[in-house]
Design a protein around this motif. Structure first.
Motif, PDB file in Angstrom:
ATOM      1  N   ASN A   1       0.267  -1.231   0.318  1.00 48.42           N
ATOM      2  CA  ASN A   1       0.052  -0.224  -0.176  1.00 48.42           C
ATOM      3  C   ASN A   1       1.017   1.630   0.338  1.00 48.42           C
ATOM      4  O   ASN A   1       0.268   1.951  -0.184  1.00 48.42           O
ATOM      5  CB  ASN A   1      -1.004  -0.299   0.977  1.00 48.42           C
ATOM      6  CG  ASN A   1      -1.891  -1.504   1.242  1.00 48.42           C
ATOM      7  OD1 ASN A   1      -1.900  -1.243  -0.457  1.00 48.42           O
ATOM      8  ND2 ASN A   1      -2.198  -1.813   2.163  1.00 48.42           N
ATOM      9  N   HIS A   2       2.564   1.397  -0.563  1.00 48.05           N
ATOM     10  CA  HIS A   2       2.959   2.505   0.287  1.00 48.05           C
ATOM     11  C   HIS A   2       3.669   2.263  -1.165  1.00 48.05           C
ATOM     12  O   HIS A   2       4.424   1.294  -1.185  1.00 48.05           O
ATOM     13  CB  HIS A   2       3.490   2.525   1.367  1.00 48.05           C
ATOM     14  CG  HIS A   2       2.820   2.692   2.449  1.00 48.05           C
ATOM     15  ND1 HIS A   2       1.121   3.385   2.100  1.00 48.05           N
ATOM     16  CD2 HIS A   2       2.846   2.602   3.798  1.00 48.05           C
ATOM     17  CE1 HIS A   2       0.822   3.944   3.324  1.00 48.05           C
ATOM     18  NE2 HIS A   2       1.821   3.131   4.021  1.00 48.05           N
ATOM     19  N   LEU A   3       4.889   3.181  -1.477  1.00 47.70           N
ATOM     20  CA  LEU A   3       5.821   3.553  -2.438  1.00 47.70           C
ATOM     21  C   LEU A   3       6.955   4.803  -2.043  1.00 47.70           C
ATOM     22  O   LEU A   3       5.762   5.353  -1.964  1.00 47.70           O
ATOM     23  CB  LEU A   3       5.129   3.267  -3.996  1.00 47.70           C
ATOM     24  CG  LEU A   3       6.150   3.272  -4.903  1.00 47.70           C
ATOM     25  CD1 LEU A   3       7.208   2.033  -5.190  1.00 47.70           C
ATOM     26  CD2 LEU A   3       5.686   3.637  -5.966  1.00 47.70           C
ATOM     27  N   THR A   4       7.201   4.370  -1.685  1.00 49.55           N
ATOM     28  CA  THR A   4       8.910   5.362  -1.777  1.00 49.55           C
ATOM     29  C   THR A   4       9.633   6.019  -2.981  1.00 49.55           C
ATOM     30  O   THR A   4      10.004   5.035  -3.578  1.00 49.55           O
ATOM     31  CB  THR A   4       9.419   5.494  -0.648  1.00 49.55           C
ATOM     32  OG1 THR A   4       8.460   4.699   0.696  1.00 49.55           O
ATOM     33  CG2 THR A   4      10.649   6.477   0.141  1.00 49.55           C
ATOM     34  N   ALA A   5       9.226   7.120  -3.401  1.00 49.52           N
ATOM     35  CA  ALA A   5      10.300   6.780  -4.789  1.00 49.52           C
ATOM     36  C   ALA A   5      11.722   8.773  -4.482  1.00 49.52           C
ATOM     37  O   ALA A   5      10.931   9.323  -3.643  1.00 49.52           O
ATOM     38  CB  ALA A   5      10.067   6.840  -6.166  1.00 49.52           C
ATOM     39  N   GLN A   6      11.630   8.654  -5.388  1.00 49.32           N
ATOM     40  CA  GLN A   6      12.890   9.978  -5.537  1.00 49.32           C
ATOM     41  C   GLN A   6      12.006  10.689  -7.298  1.00 49.32           C
ATOM     42  O   GLN A   6      11.937   9.921  -8.043  1.00 49.32           O
ATOM     43  CB  GLN A   6      13.843   9.691  -5.719  1.00 49.32           C
ATOM     44  CG  GLN A   6      14.594   9.547  -4.179  1.00 49.32           C
ATOM     45  CD  GLN A   6      15.990  10.098  -4.834  1.00 49.32           C
ATOM     46  OE1 GLN A   6      16.681   9.820  -5.757  1.00 49.32           O
ATOM     47  NE2 GLN A   6      16.762  10.237  -3.183  1.00 49.32           N
ATOM     48  N   ALA A   7      11.441  12.017  -6.907  1.00 49.21           N
ATOM     49  CA  ALA A   7      11.139  13.191  -8.183  1.00 49.21           C
ATOM     50  C   ALA A   7      12.762  12.820  -8.921  1.00 49.21           C
ATOM     51  O   ALA A   7      13.700  13.297  -8.834  1.00 49.21           O
ATOM     52  CB  ALA A   7      11.113  13.726  -7.374  1.00 49.21           C
ATOM     53  N   ALA A   8      12.470  12.372 -10.676  1.00 59.11           N
ATOM     54  CA  ALA A   8      13.403  12.899 -11.689  1.00 59.11           C
ATOM     55  C   ALA A   8      12.845  14.085 -12.268  1.00 59.11           C
ATOM     56  O   ALA A   8      13.541  14.892 -12.450  1.00 59.11           O
ATOM     57  CB  ALA A   8      13.686  11.429 -11.941  1.00 59.11           C
ATOM     58  N   GLU A   9      11.268  14.511 -11.828  1.00 53.31           N
ATOM     59  CA  GLU A   9      11.566  15.461 -12.905  1.00 53.31           C
ATOM     60  C   GLU A   9      10.262  16.189 -12.332  1.00 53.31           C
ATOM     61  O   GLU A   9       9.406  15.482 -11.718  1.00 53.31           O
ATOM     62  CB  GLU A   9      10.892  15.594 -14.172  1.00 53.31           C
ATOM     63  CG  GLU A   9      11.828  15.069 -15.036  1.00 53.31           C
ATOM     64  CD  GLU A   9      11.688  14.467 -16.700  1.00 53.31           C
ATOM     65  OE1 GLU A   9      10.968  15.271 -16.718  1.00 53.31           O
ATOM     66  OE2 GLU A   9      12.334  13.952 -17.106  1.00 53.31           O
ATOM     67  N   VAL A  10      10.135  17.573 -12.111  1.00 52.59           N
ATOM     68  CA  VAL A  10       8.858  18.013 -11.468  1.00 52.59           C
ATOM     69  C   VAL A  10       8.596  19.487 -12.639  1.00 52.59           C
ATOM     70  O   VAL A  10       9.462  20.309 -12.252  1.00 52.59           O
ATOM     71  CB  VAL A  10       9.340  18.933 -10.211  1.00 52.59           C
ATOM     72  CG1 VAL A  10       8.494  18.986  -9.504  1.00 52.59           C
ATOM     73  CG2 VAL A  10       9.900  16.935  -9.115  1.00 52.59           C
TER      74      VAL A  10
END
Length: 178
Positions: free
Chosen positions: A107-116
């Protein structure tokens, strides 16, 4: 006092409905493919010669099914990678990706933003490091603007929606767009 009792009653009713409801995409119990179940059933034979003959015959059937593509196996790491790529899409046919996983992992996913970026309506559009693109469904004011490298936590909501938290700031409703 009466108003408090009504609120408590309503909250209890909502919690019981949510507790009994299966979250969107929840994995239902899956049975083994027939070729695998036949191999496992060999364990039931008590005669050693019969059991060995069964194992040899059914192992050959598994090998044939694997070679022809009728049976595909994936390990836990491959399954987690596929589940991560599919997170945010409603794909009931891929429910097997959640088999054997704890609810928090599903139910959870942690990631990093590559583009914003922001769309013309002020909603943040975040492309994650795995290529998935998420957008806010409602414009959310953030104290700190998201940037490349921002920490993004995506959480599945109770009724099939998703929430996105950027750099630990308040969670806002979000949806996956690609």
């Amino acid at each position: 006092m009466r108003r408090t009792q009504l609120l408590l009653f309503a909250a209890a009713g909502a919690m019981s409905v949510l507790a009994s409801a299966r979250p969107a995409g929840a994995a239902k119990e899956l049975s083994n493919p027939k070729v695998i179940q036949n191999l496992l059933d060999c364990r039931k034979l008590t005669d050693n010669a019969e059991r060995l003959a069964c194992y040899d015959r059914e192992a050959a059937a598994v090998q044939t099914a694997t070679s022809s593509g009728d049976l595909v196996t994936i390990d836990r790491e491959q399954r987690r990678a596929a589940r991560r790529q599919a997170f945010g899409f409603s794909l009931p046919s891929l429910a097997f990706l959640e088999r054997g996983e704890k609810a928090g992992e599903v139910n959870h996913l942690t990631a990093q933003a590559a583009e914003v970026s922001q769309d013309p309506f002020g909603k943040w559009v975040i492309k994650l490091d795995d290529g998935a693109v998420w957008t806010q469904t409602e414009p959310e004011m953030l104290a700190r603007r998201p940037r490349k490298g921002s920490s993004v936590v995506l959480s599945r909501g109770a009724l099939g929606g998703y929430f996105m938290t950027i750099d630990g700031q308040g969670a806002g409703k979000a949806k996956r767009v690609s």
